[in-house]
Design an enzyme around this catalytic site. Structure first.
Site: not given
Length: 941
Positions: A18, A104, A106, A108, A334, A336, A381
């Protein structure tokens, strides 16, 4: 699908992450044969305006970017600023044998990976590469063990995106029509704003209560050592067995809410203190019990934000920016995450450091395991921890500034989570005596001693209340036993006043949202950033203060869209979205019910609760925003202050008003933008109304016949003309009234018609220079000045605007332009090191007021900010927001005035004729671009 053995030995592999920073780090771990490139976030999204929607779509689809009549099919477009990057990715993919989507792990990130696959249309094997820390082992393991794209996660993210688009694009225009242009509504941001407004309402309604108690200092008569003090301080607890009232016993109305408590006023308290002056006291009881405190769980996103706010003064956005840098550079996992779970590798690393740094006596026999506490936690995570199988101590990282501070916080919390409990004793001593009037008075003192600090050797959690006592605070009491005689050294009467509920800080608002299960923890930083950016909330120190504008917005939403800002309904929506993510509900029926109402969906898989929580028939969002006739714009923006004074929120800001407009005795005054709502008292409103304000009729312009008035505007006093009612105000024939700001030497109550006409004659053409460039004299926000093309020169006197000659103006321009001052002024304040640029940030005094700068980016302080109260994280936030907006677009340079010579005029006409065709094409393009920009500017977020 796993990488083939053939490509594992050779070939070219494209890895897409990203961010460029992450790409640089990962490239170093993969080596030859891998090309690592960044998507730079999302490469496509719902259109930001109708101009971006393909021509084949019409009507509501063009407005919403979602086809609500065909199963809410989203219309995706590649972002204009990402087209060059997409082309680069396609070119790299054309030369590659495999594609690894390493965004990532997740919802998103999964969605970004899916969009990349949809846009790039790879013809080579595609692998989904996931990792939760950027270390060599983690990256290489991720390459060896890829997985398929998780379409369920993609669907969950898409459903959220569509829901938020429908909410924002349907409700925001209501705010534009009824409150003010440019406002926005959002599924979580509106609820967060309501929380802040409700807290301010509580403060406005609050009535302080006074209560008194006694403090006694008692001596044991022994000369003790520090481990056994000779005296103790105790507070009066009961009188004749009746508990003495404390602050917790009073309601917000200032009245006692607890029955059978003794409310002492000043007179009674002082009388009781006097009657106890010669009393003999003795220990009535001593209660001792073991004290034990277990360590705190490792950080997840919200607890990290809260602690960084308490201990480091970071805002939520600044915390996430620093954490992002630490993650991308391989220092932490990570950031988040909803999880408090540590991997076996992390537990082993933490326990090793406990033994190494604190000793074996601080290590529990078994590893500690922390269960997740977040409902519907989605992300798989670990907790936020130092990366790797051996944690680097802060000193070993080489980090500096804010990155060092945040890493140290994470490291301490992680290590402490694997340490033993803190243990000790807590003691309560009750002291009794009989007053001269025969009443029994009992005082109470509490103490705590920690005999083994355990995890507290490494870390102690902070508190939202700056006056709160932290876990490691000890209060030692003398060794006393029941029946021991004590001498009263001093007994004093103490007065107290109850305080209104504290305003939210970023940390406490994050905590409140999470406890109410509203929104997702990973989005709280952006939500708080949004309500600050929109002007719904501003900061005073660390406190979040709602603006009067937010009162009007929340008032409208509560009265006409009550469900949309209902806390339980919003939390229930979050539950339903999570059920969709788990495959327990279907997205389309749910969206139909939410948007079209009860008849819009089948009611299956959670859709039954999308409209309501009680089974009653309720319309959908579309129905709610259609019936706008019931919304009285004036009513929802009006709030009574008292004594006939009303606070109103107008299109140009808040103001107070008494009486009706155009009626005798009518008064009106603007309210400062940075005034906290609970500070608007009747007395202050009267003070504002007493100042000269409103419209001052000056007379009629003898030339135009229009009435000239003076006004007090949001940006200061000014004069303007009142145009006839039939004057066109829009379109190509629109006429704008002449307007001019008053000079600093003028005031509303003394300005004359002659003054106004002179001011409105500006700017004045002074003449032209030798090349025909026009020079004008103008009055600006920062005083009088001359302008020639793009070259401006300040004038020393306002009167020069009307008297300066062309010769004098040319003489000024003949001098070199003065840039800056002889000596640079020292900074007003130093804030620390910016987490992004890693350069020192200072507050300076500029032409437009104080601003923060790191030497590369400048950001002006906003309303509510001040040099005295601005914190480091607020400075970092302002710089981050300025960077996100990008460099300011420069206006196209105007061509210098042409010479009057006929020859040059003829040449210009010929040139223009030759370029007619090119100009038509360019004009068409500019018109399209302008339409797109206009639509984008009006979009709600």
């Amino acid at each position: 699908m796993s990488p083939t053995s053939e490509t594992a030995q050779g070939g070219r592999r494209l890895v897409i992450v990203e961010s460029p920073a992450k790409a640089k780090t990962i490239k170093g771990y993969l080596g030859p044969g891998y090309v690592v490139e960044a998507s730079v976030g999302h490469i496509r999204d719902l259109p930001s305006g109708a101009a971006e929607v393909p021509e084949k779509y019409t009507g509501e689809v063009r407005r919403l970017g979602v086809d609500v009549d065909h199963d809410f099919q989203p219309i995706y477009v590649v972002n204009a600023d990402k087209k060059a990057q997409v082309k680069k990715l396609k070119d790299l993919l054309a030369e590659s044998d495999e594609l690894f989507l390493a965004t990532d792990e997740d919802r998103e990130g999964e969605a970004i990976a899916w969009h990349l696959q949809e846009v790039l249309k790879p013809k080579v094997p595609v692998h989904r590469m996931v990792f939760h820390e950027i270390t060599k082992d983690a990256i290489q393991q991720a390459v060896r063990n890829p997985r398929e794209l998780n379409k369920r996660m993609v669907d969950a993210q898409e459903t959220r995106r569509i829901l938020d688009r429908l909410y924002g694009y349907e409700v925001s225009p209501v705010l534009w029509k009824k409150v003010m242009r440019g406002l926005s509504a959002g599924r979580v941001q509106s609820v967060a704003t309501r929380l802040v407004v409700e807290r301010e309402r509580e403060r406005i309604a609050f009535r302080s209560a006074e209560y008194w108690d006694l403090t006694g200092t008692f001596s044991t008569g022994r000369a003790g050592d520090p481990s056994d003090p000779s005296s103790l301080v105790a507070r009066l607890a009961t009188v004749d067995g009746r508990r003495v009232a404390q602050g917790r016993d009073f309601g917000a109305d200032g009245q006692l809410k607890t029955a059978n408590v003794l409310h002492l006023d000043e007179e009674k308290a002082r009388a009781l203190a006097a009657s106890l002056a010669d009393t003999r006291f003795a220990v009535r009881s001593v209660e001792s019990k073991p004290y034990r405190r277990s360590p705190y769980a490792p950080f997840r996103t919200t607890t990290l934000q809260q602690e960084a706010s308490r201990k480091l003064g970071f805002g939520a956005k600044a915390t996430m920016q620093v954490a992002q840098k630490l993650y991308e550079n391989g220092f932490i996992t990570y950031m988040r995450t909803d999880s408090t779970v540590l991997s076996d590798t992390a537990v082993t690393a933490a326990r090793a450091q406990v033994t190494q740094l604190y000793g074996a006596e601080y290590l529990p026999e078994k590893p500690r395991v922390y269960a997740g506490k977040v409902k519907n936690a989605q992300e798989a995570h670990e907790a936020i921890r130092p990366s790797g199988d051996r944690f680097r101590t802060p000193a070993e990282t080489g980090l500096t500034g804010d990155q060092f501070k945040l890493y140290e916080l994470i490291w301490k919390r992680t290590v402490a989570s694997q340490m033993k409990d803190a243990t000790g004793n807590s003691v309560t001593v009750k002291i009794a005596g009989t007053a001269a009037d025969g009443r029994d008075a009992e005082f109470s003192a509490s103490g705590k001693t920690i005999t083994f600090h355990g995890f507290m050797k490494a870390y102690v959690e902070g508190a939202d209340d700056p006056n709160a006592e932290l876990d490691d605070r000890e209060r030692r009491l003398p060794q006393v036993a029941e029946g021991d005689a004590l001498a009263a050294q001093e007994i004093t009467a103490d007065g107290h006043a109850t305080k209104p509920p504290a305003r939210y800080t970023e940390a406490s608002l994050v905590k409140e949202l999470e406890e109410r299960e509203i929104g997702r923890p990973s989005t709280y930083a952006s939500i708080i950033g949004t309500i600050l950016d929109r002007g719904y909330v501003f900061k005073k120190g660390t406190a979040l203060v709602p603006s009067f504008l937010s009162f009007a917005v929340v008032n409208l939403l509560e009265k006409h869209f009550g469900r949309l800002v209902d806390y339980d309904f919003t939390a229930k929506m979050e539950d339903d979205l999570d059920r969709i993510a788990r495959g327990e509900a279907q997205a389309v029926p749910w969206l139909k019910r939410f948007y079209f109402g009860e008849g819009g969906g089948s009611g299956e898989g959670g859709a039954a609760d999308a409209g309501n929580g009680d089974g009653d028939h309720l319309g959908g969002l579309k129905e709610l925003v259609t019936d706008l006739g019931a919304i009285d714009a004036r009513e929802i923006s009006s709030f009574p202050v008292g004594s006939g004074i009303v606070l109103r929120v107008g299109r140009y800001g808040p103001y107070v008003e008494r009486g009706e407009k155009d009626q005798e005795g009518h008064q009106r005054a603007d309210v400062p933008d940075d005034l906290a709502p609970d500070e608007l008292t009747v007395a202050y409103a009267e003070e504002l109304l007493a100042k000269p304000s409103g419209d001052f009729e000056l007379g009629t312009d003898p030339v135009s016949g229009n009435q000239i008035v003076a006004k007090d505007g949001r940006y200061g006093p000014y004069v303007t003309e009142i145009l006839p009612e039939d004057t066109p105000k829009t379109g190509k024939n629109a006429v704008k009234p002449r307007t001019a700001s008053l000079f600093k030497s003028m005031s509303l109550d003394t300005v004359t018609l002659e003054d106004a006409l002179k001011l409105m004659s500006l700017p004045r053409v002074v003449g032209a220079d030798a090349e025909g460039v026009e020079i004008t004299a103008q009055n600006g926000r920062y005083g009088p000045y001359l302008k020639k093309g793009t070259d401006s020169r300040s004038l020393t006197d306002e009167e020069q605007l009307f008297t300066i000659t062309l010769e004098e103006a040319l003489a000024i321009y003949a001098q070199p332009k003065q840039r800056g001052r002889a000596a640079a002024k020292p900074p007003l304040k130093e804030l620390g090191t910016d987490p992004v640029s890693e350069k020192p940030v200072v507050v300076k005094d500029g032409r437009f007021g104080p601003y923060v700068t790191d030497g590369e980016t400048n950001a002006t302080l906003r309303t509510g900010d001040s040099v005295e109260t601005i914190t480091p994280e607020r400075g970092y936030e302002l710089l981050a927001e300025k960077r996100a907006k990008g460099p300011a677009k420069k206006a196209a340079k105007k061509a210098p005035a042409k010479k009057t010579a006929a020859k040059k005029a003829t040449t210009a006409k010929k040139t223009a004729a030759k370029k007619t065709a090119a100009k038509k094409t360019t004009t068409a393009k500019k018109t399209t671009a302008a339409a797109a920009k206009k639509t984008a500017a009006a979009k709600p977020e």
